[in-house]
Design a protein around this motif. Structure first.
Motif, PDB file in Angstrom:
ATOM      1  N   ALA A 131       2.925 -13.160  -7.441  1.00 49.67           N
ATOM      2  CA  ALA A 131       3.318 -12.169  -8.510  1.00 49.67           C
ATOM      3  C   ALA A 131       3.059 -10.715  -7.970  1.00 49.67           C
ATOM      4  O   ALA A 131       3.913 -10.122  -8.346  1.00 49.67           O
ATOM      5  CB  ALA A 131       2.148 -12.561  -9.588  1.00 49.67           C
ATOM      6  N   TYR A 132       1.972 -10.421  -7.226  1.00 48.58           N
ATOM      7  CA  TYR A 132       2.226  -9.022  -6.524  1.00 48.58           C
ATOM      8  C   TYR A 132       3.584  -8.895  -5.545  1.00 48.58           C
ATOM      9  O   TYR A 132       3.904  -7.897  -5.891  1.00 48.58           O
ATOM     10  CB  TYR A 132       0.838  -8.924  -5.739  1.00 48.58           C
ATOM     11  CG  TYR A 132       0.821  -7.693  -4.898  1.00 48.58           C
ATOM     12  CD1 TYR A 132       0.690  -6.375  -5.474  1.00 48.58           C
ATOM     13  CD2 TYR A 132       0.928  -7.745  -3.541  1.00 48.58           C
ATOM     14  CE1 TYR A 132       0.670  -5.297  -4.813  1.00 48.58           C
ATOM     15  CE2 TYR A 132       1.053  -6.606  -2.755  1.00 48.58           C
ATOM     16  CZ  TYR A 132       0.570  -5.384  -3.437  1.00 48.58           C
ATOM     17  OH  TYR A 132       0.943  -4.063  -2.799  1.00 48.58           O
ATOM     18  N   HIS A 133       3.697  -9.889  -4.742  1.00 53.55           N
ATOM     19  CA  HIS A 133       4.952  -9.568  -4.063  1.00 53.55           C
ATOM     20  C   HIS A 133       6.045  -9.290  -4.853  1.00 53.55           C
ATOM     21  O   HIS A 133       6.819  -8.400  -4.538  1.00 53.55           O
ATOM     22  CB  HIS A 133       5.290 -11.098  -3.386  1.00 53.55           C
ATOM     23  CG  HIS A 133       3.977 -11.440  -2.423  1.00 53.55           C
ATOM     24  ND1 HIS A 133       4.273 -12.741  -1.568  1.00 53.55           N
ATOM     25  CD2 HIS A 133       3.033 -10.668  -1.848  1.00 53.55           C
ATOM     26  CE1 HIS A 133       3.006 -12.728  -0.919  1.00 53.55           C
ATOM     27  NE2 HIS A 133       2.715 -11.509  -0.857  1.00 53.55           N
TER      28      HIS A 133
ATOM     29  N   TRP B 250       2.049   4.201 -10.116  1.00 55.52           N
ATOM     30  CA  TRP B 250       2.546   2.758 -10.663  1.00 55.52           C
ATOM     31  C   TRP B 250       2.738   2.683 -12.422  1.00 55.52           C
ATOM     32  O   TRP B 250       3.362   2.294 -12.824  1.00 55.52           O
ATOM     33  CB  TRP B 250       2.233   1.515 -10.162  1.00 55.52           C
ATOM     34  CG  TRP B 250       3.112   0.235 -10.305  1.00 55.52           C
ATOM     35  CD1 TRP B 250       3.923   0.114 -11.266  1.00 55.52           C
ATOM     36  CD2 TRP B 250       2.658  -0.942  -9.458  1.00 55.52           C
ATOM     37  NE1 TRP B 250       4.689  -1.152 -11.070  1.00 55.52           N
ATOM     38  CE2 TRP B 250       4.004  -1.861 -10.059  1.00 55.52           C
ATOM     39  CE3 TRP B 250       2.078  -1.166  -8.527  1.00 55.52           C
ATOM     40  CZ2 TRP B 250       4.114  -2.872  -9.460  1.00 55.52           C
ATOM     41  CZ3 TRP B 250       2.490  -2.477  -7.873  1.00 55.52           C
ATOM     42  CH2 TRP B 250       3.163  -3.415  -8.332  1.00 55.52           C
ATOM     43  N   ALA B 251       1.393   2.964 -12.924  1.00 50.23           N
ATOM     44  CA  ALA B 251       1.233   2.880 -14.393  1.00 50.23           C
ATOM     45  C   ALA B 251       1.974   3.897 -15.061  1.00 50.23           C
ATOM     46  O   ALA B 251       2.188   3.800 -16.068  1.00 50.23           O
ATOM     47  CB  ALA B 251      -0.595   3.152 -14.535  1.00 50.23           C
ATOM     48  N   ARG B 252       2.274   5.116 -14.533  1.00 49.72           N
ATOM     49  CA  ARG B 252       2.795   6.169 -15.078  1.00 49.72           C
ATOM     50  C   ARG B 252       4.434   5.681 -14.905  1.00 49.72           C
ATOM     51  O   ARG B 252       5.289   6.031 -15.801  1.00 49.72           O
ATOM     52  CB  ARG B 252       2.374   7.456 -14.348  1.00 49.72           C
ATOM     53  CG  ARG B 252       3.577   8.664 -14.727  1.00 49.72           C
ATOM     54  CD  ARG B 252       2.810   9.177 -16.332  1.00 49.72           C
ATOM     55  NE  ARG B 252       3.757  10.279 -16.818  1.00 49.72           N
ATOM     56  CZ  ARG B 252       3.646  11.611 -16.397  1.00 49.72           C
ATOM     57  NH1 ARG B 252       2.543  11.855 -15.859  1.00 49.72           N
ATOM     58  NH2 ARG B 252       4.163  12.310 -17.092  1.00 49.72           N
TER      59      ARG B 252
ATOM     60  N   THR C 276       2.143   0.830  -4.655  1.00 47.66           N
ATOM     61  CA  THR C 276       1.751  -0.489  -4.636  1.00 47.66           C
ATOM     62  C   THR C 276       0.292  -0.724  -4.211  1.00 47.66           C
ATOM     63  O   THR C 276      -0.045  -2.067  -4.298  1.00 47.66           O
ATOM     64  CB  THR C 276       2.540  -1.345  -3.536  1.00 47.66           C
ATOM     65  OG1 THR C 276       2.927  -0.766  -2.317  1.00 47.66           O
ATOM     66  CG2 THR C 276       4.161  -1.605  -4.210  1.00 47.66           C
ATOM     67  N   VAL C 277      -0.308   0.151  -3.974  1.00 50.81           N
ATOM     68  CA  VAL C 277      -1.513   0.046  -3.787  1.00 50.81           C
ATOM     69  C   VAL C 277      -2.637   0.183  -4.948  1.00 50.81           C
ATOM     70  O   VAL C 277      -3.844  -0.505  -4.981  1.00 50.81           O
ATOM     71  CB  VAL C 277      -2.391   1.446  -2.915  1.00 50.81           C
ATOM     72  CG1 VAL C 277      -2.273   2.585  -3.881  1.00 50.81           C
ATOM     73  CG2 VAL C 277      -3.828   1.110  -2.353  1.00 50.81           C
ATOM     74  N   ALA C 278      -1.927   0.438  -6.118  1.00 53.75           N
ATOM     75  CA  ALA C 278      -2.659   0.264  -7.310  1.00 53.75           C
ATOM     76  C   ALA C 278      -1.984  -0.148  -8.630  1.00 53.75           C
ATOM     77  O   ALA C 278      -1.141   0.715  -9.448  1.00 53.75           O
ATOM     78  CB  ALA C 278      -3.324   1.981  -7.704  1.00 53.75           C
ATOM     79  N   PRO C 279      -1.716  -1.464  -8.610  1.00 60.33           N
ATOM     80  CA  PRO C 279      -1.021  -1.988  -9.650  1.00 60.33           C
ATOM     81  C   PRO C 279      -1.572  -1.691 -11.115  1.00 60.33           C
ATOM     82  O   PRO C 279      -2.881  -1.471 -11.062  1.00 60.33           O
ATOM     83  CB  PRO C 279      -0.995  -3.642  -9.397  1.00 60.33           C
ATOM     84  CG  PRO C 279      -1.260  -3.498  -8.110  1.00 60.33           C
ATOM     85  CD  PRO C 279      -2.166  -2.524  -7.573  1.00 60.33           C
ATOM     86  N   PRO C 280      -0.700  -1.494 -12.242  1.00 55.56           N
ATOM     87  CA  PRO C 280      -1.384  -1.265 -13.346  1.00 55.56           C
ATOM     88  C   PRO C 280      -2.364  -2.260 -14.036  1.00 55.56           C
ATOM     89  O   PRO C 280      -2.114  -3.371 -13.644  1.00 55.56           O
ATOM     90  CB  PRO C 280      -0.069  -1.124 -14.240  1.00 55.56           C
ATOM     91  CG  PRO C 280       1.207  -0.973 -13.202  1.00 55.56           C
ATOM     92  CD  PRO C 280       0.670  -1.789 -12.062  1.00 55.56           C
ATOM     93  N   ALA C 281      -2.953  -1.786 -15.037  1.00 57.54           N
ATOM     94  CA  ALA C 281      -3.674  -2.898 -15.902  1.00 57.54           C
ATOM     95  C   ALA C 281      -2.967  -3.932 -16.381  1.00 57.54           C
ATOM     96  O   ALA C 281      -3.485  -5.002 -16.529  1.00 57.54           O
ATOM     97  CB  ALA C 281      -4.641  -2.079 -16.770  1.00 57.54           C
TER      98      ALA C 281
END
Length: 673
Positions: free
Chosen positions: A123-125, A50-52, A85-90
């Motif tokens: 917000a995550y949804h 996700w962050a990439r 979606t298991v690892a949202p960005p910082a």
């Protein structure tokens, strides 16, 4: 109906999690060349990206993933594409710190790992739906796409959050389930200790209390947490179905690992298009091949008996246990092919190339730190060739001999505080019963306690503390119609709300077992009891638990020779209708438990398979593609397996008849004529 097999994949799936974002693009060409050398047919990509993909809010970089998927397609390799979606960005957590989960003690987790998600967070949804939609629009028709992979290992490492957002959603969940606060009070038994509620806003999650909290509330919160995760999966799945029709959607389960006992996979199995599973050997002295078989049988059962897919396991050692030994030569192939024998349509690994950095840099991979001049790589290439020879078995189904009742809700209830003994362990009983059946060379289906059991001549119930009235009726009907049932202690005790069934124990199972239990008498640490056979001279030893059993139609087969219940029945047999129900009221280790299972097998008409050596595993898959016999030799000695007809051994191509020679540590697969 959605597709249930990876699109465009015409052989068994073989490959692993591919994380090219950890490597310069100059490595990618070398990776796909090695994938072709190893016989790789599919890789999982994008799971932690996700962050990439979205380095800043609303700013997206898909170019690298475009190039990667094009490269895979160019080389004939299919993609299992993850929604990250298991690892949202910082940046997401900086903007929405409330999306980080809160523990029962009130501590909010910090960013810096994976799976740190409050599954109730709006917000995550929204953010998860947005990145999923973008991926579906961009890649839904990409020629490399075979499978969508939503999230990763739901429930690991966090399943339940106890924040105020979850509290509000829990109240709505309770209203939908019960319809009124009064019904919640009735279900939870709040008259005890003055816990009565008069409005939903008085109800909180089961946070830390001075002493034991309400067990029914805790049980419902586990159901709520599981359902909330599942709702998030369904939300992403529906987006993918809408925007990329025809491509199956899955998420990777962890069916038989205790790390993921917070998930009701019976419910999840109905929501995925293809059941997939991750399995890692627990190297704590147990026979790892037995736990592996159990995980595979359970996963197949969650899939309703249909083919499934092993989406992750390890080429060699893992990195998260106290001690992480390397797999021995040949063990990787045996592990992989054991899953295939029990229904998997392939063997995938975590991961393709071993990481140099991060928490899992010491976890083994298909391309290890040692590179291609290594035993692991040579075995990876050999396994790819073997799986290539098994393409014809796709779509066949594993043949089972017996069934085991398994219910996550019962386990959740039994694991709560203040039970009669801290030594009561539902998972330990399941392991012991399964090992006993495995040593008898019986392939096992698992079944929900309310499921149709009629196809199985033998059904075992290792631990069913929570037994609904419907489950009790189902087990009785199974026996009355000719089935053979074996039930272990501390089963049938409470209903779905953790309320004790009215009357004597074992509550919902009294009638089918033909007995009552006046009282339990757990044993002290290290204390044992001796059981003697009424009609023979065999003696058994039990520990942990004894009961004061009163037969009410059942006959006594073994008696307590000593201990608190000396002279009382220990093991009983009840003829009911056309079938028989056995009851075991103490803990027996697998060698002693085998005496009861052996007698029950006689009742069920299951012949002993004494011609098969111990630790030589024989499993069949059959269907339109033919009948395939897998023989896996987990010993250090050569073995012979009897065949019931001629066939062709697929790895060597030779014709075989009579007996199949299986060298020490090897696997052979015969397509029977």
């Amino acid at each position: 109906m959605p597709e249930t097999t990876p699109t465009g994949l015409h052989r068994l799936a073989y490959g692993g999690d591919y994380n090219p974002e950890q490597w310069p693009e100059s490595v990618w060409q070398e990776d796909v060349r090695l994938m072709r050398e190893a016989g790789v047919t599919m890789v999982s990509v994008g799971i932690f990206s996700w962050a990439r993909l979205e380095p800043e809010p609303g700013v997206h970089d898909f170019g690298w993933l475009d190039r990667l998927l094009d490269l895979l397609h160019e080389h004939g390799i299919r993609a299992d594409l993850g929604t990250p979606t298991v690892a949202p960005p910082a940046w997401f957590y900086r903007a929405h710190p409330e999306a980080l989960p809160v523990t029962r003690e009130g501590t909010r987790y910090a960013f810096g790992s994976r799976g740190a998600i409050c599954h109730s967070s709006p917000a995550y949804h929204a953010a998860a739906a947005d990145i999923t939609e973008r991926l579906a629009h961009r890649y839904g028709s990409h020629p490399a796409l075979a499978l969508w992979h939503v999230h990763n290992e739901y429930g690991v490492p966090v399943s339940a959050c106890y924040c105020d957002t979850c509290a509000d959603r829990f109240r709505h969940w309770l209203d939908a389930r019960y319809g009124s606060v009064g019904a919640v009070n009735d279900a939870w038994g709040t008259a005890f200790w003055g816990q009565h509620y008069t409005a939903y806003d008085q109800i909180d999650p089961p946070r830390v209390t001075p002493t034991v909290g309400n067990p029914a509330q805790q049980l419902d919160y586990r159901r709520f947490a599981d359902a909330t995760m599942r709702d998030n999966f369904v939300r992403e799945r529906d987006i993918l179905h809408r925007l990329a029709p025809g491509v199956p959607v899955t998420t990777n389960f962890m069916t038989a690992l205790s790390q993921c006992d917070s998930v009701d996979y019976w419910a999840w199995g109905r929501e995925v298009d293809l059941v997939t599973n991750d399995h890692y050997l627990i190297t704590d002295g147990r026979r790892t091949q037995v736990n592996l078989a159990m995980a595979a049988d359970l996963t197949r059962s969650v899939a309703g008996g249909a083919p499934w897919l092993l989406l992750e396991h390890s080429t060699s050692g893992v990195n998260w246990q106290p001690r992480n030994p390397a797999k021995r030569p040949g063990e990787m192939a045996r592990n992989s092919l054991a899953h295939v024998a029990r229904g998997s349509e392939g063997a995938m690994f975590f991961q393709w190339r071993q990481s140099r950095r991060g928490a899992e840099k010491f976890h083994s991979a298909m391309v290890p730190h040692a590179g291609t001049d290594s035993r692991v790589w040579r075995e990876v290439v050999a396994l790819g060739a073997d799986l290539g020879a098994l393409a014809g078995l796709r779509g066949t189904r594993t043949v089972a001999d017996a069934a085991m009742v398994w219910d996550w809700h019962s386990w959740w209830a039994q694991s709560l505080e203040w039970r009669p003994s801290e030594d009561l362990d539902a998972r330990e009983r399941a392991d012991s019963f399964y090992e006993t059946l495995w040593d008898r060379h019986l392939t096992v289906d698992f079944a929900h306690p309310e499921a149709d059991l009629s196809a199985h001549p033998l059904v075992v119930v290792p631990a069913l503390y929570l037994t609904t009235e419907a489950a009790g009726r189902n087990l009785r009907s199974y026996v009355e119609n000719g089935g053979t049932l074996v039930v272990s202690y501390f089963s049938g005790i409470v209903d779905e709300h953790d309320a004790v069934h009215p009357g004597a124990h074992p509550g919902a199972l009294r009638d089918v077992l033909g007995l009552t239990v006046e009282e339990w008498s757990p044993l002290g640490e290290g204390e044992t009891v001796r059981l003697t056979e009424r009609a023979g001279d065999r003696a058994l030893t039990g520990d942990v638990w004894t009961e004061f059993v009163v037969p009410r139609g059942a006959e006594t087969v073994w008696t307590y020779a000593d201990g608190p219940a000396a002279g009382r029945p220990a093991v009983t047999r009840h003829r009911l209708g056309e079938g028989t129900a056995w009851y075991v009221s103490t803990r027996l280790a697998p060698p002693a438990l085998d005496a009861i299972i052996g007698a029950a097998c006689e009742d069920a008409g299951i012949a002993a398979r004494s011609e098969l050596p111990r630790d030589v595993e024989v499993v069949r898959r059959t269907g339109e593609g033919g009948t395939y016999l897998f023989a896996l030799n987990h010993t250090s000695a050569d073995a012979k397996v009897p065949l019931d007809g001629p066939g062709t051994e697929l790895f060597g191509g030779e014709a075989v008849t009579g007996h199949l020679a299986v060298p020490a540590g090897a696997v052979r697969v015969v397509r029977l004529a």
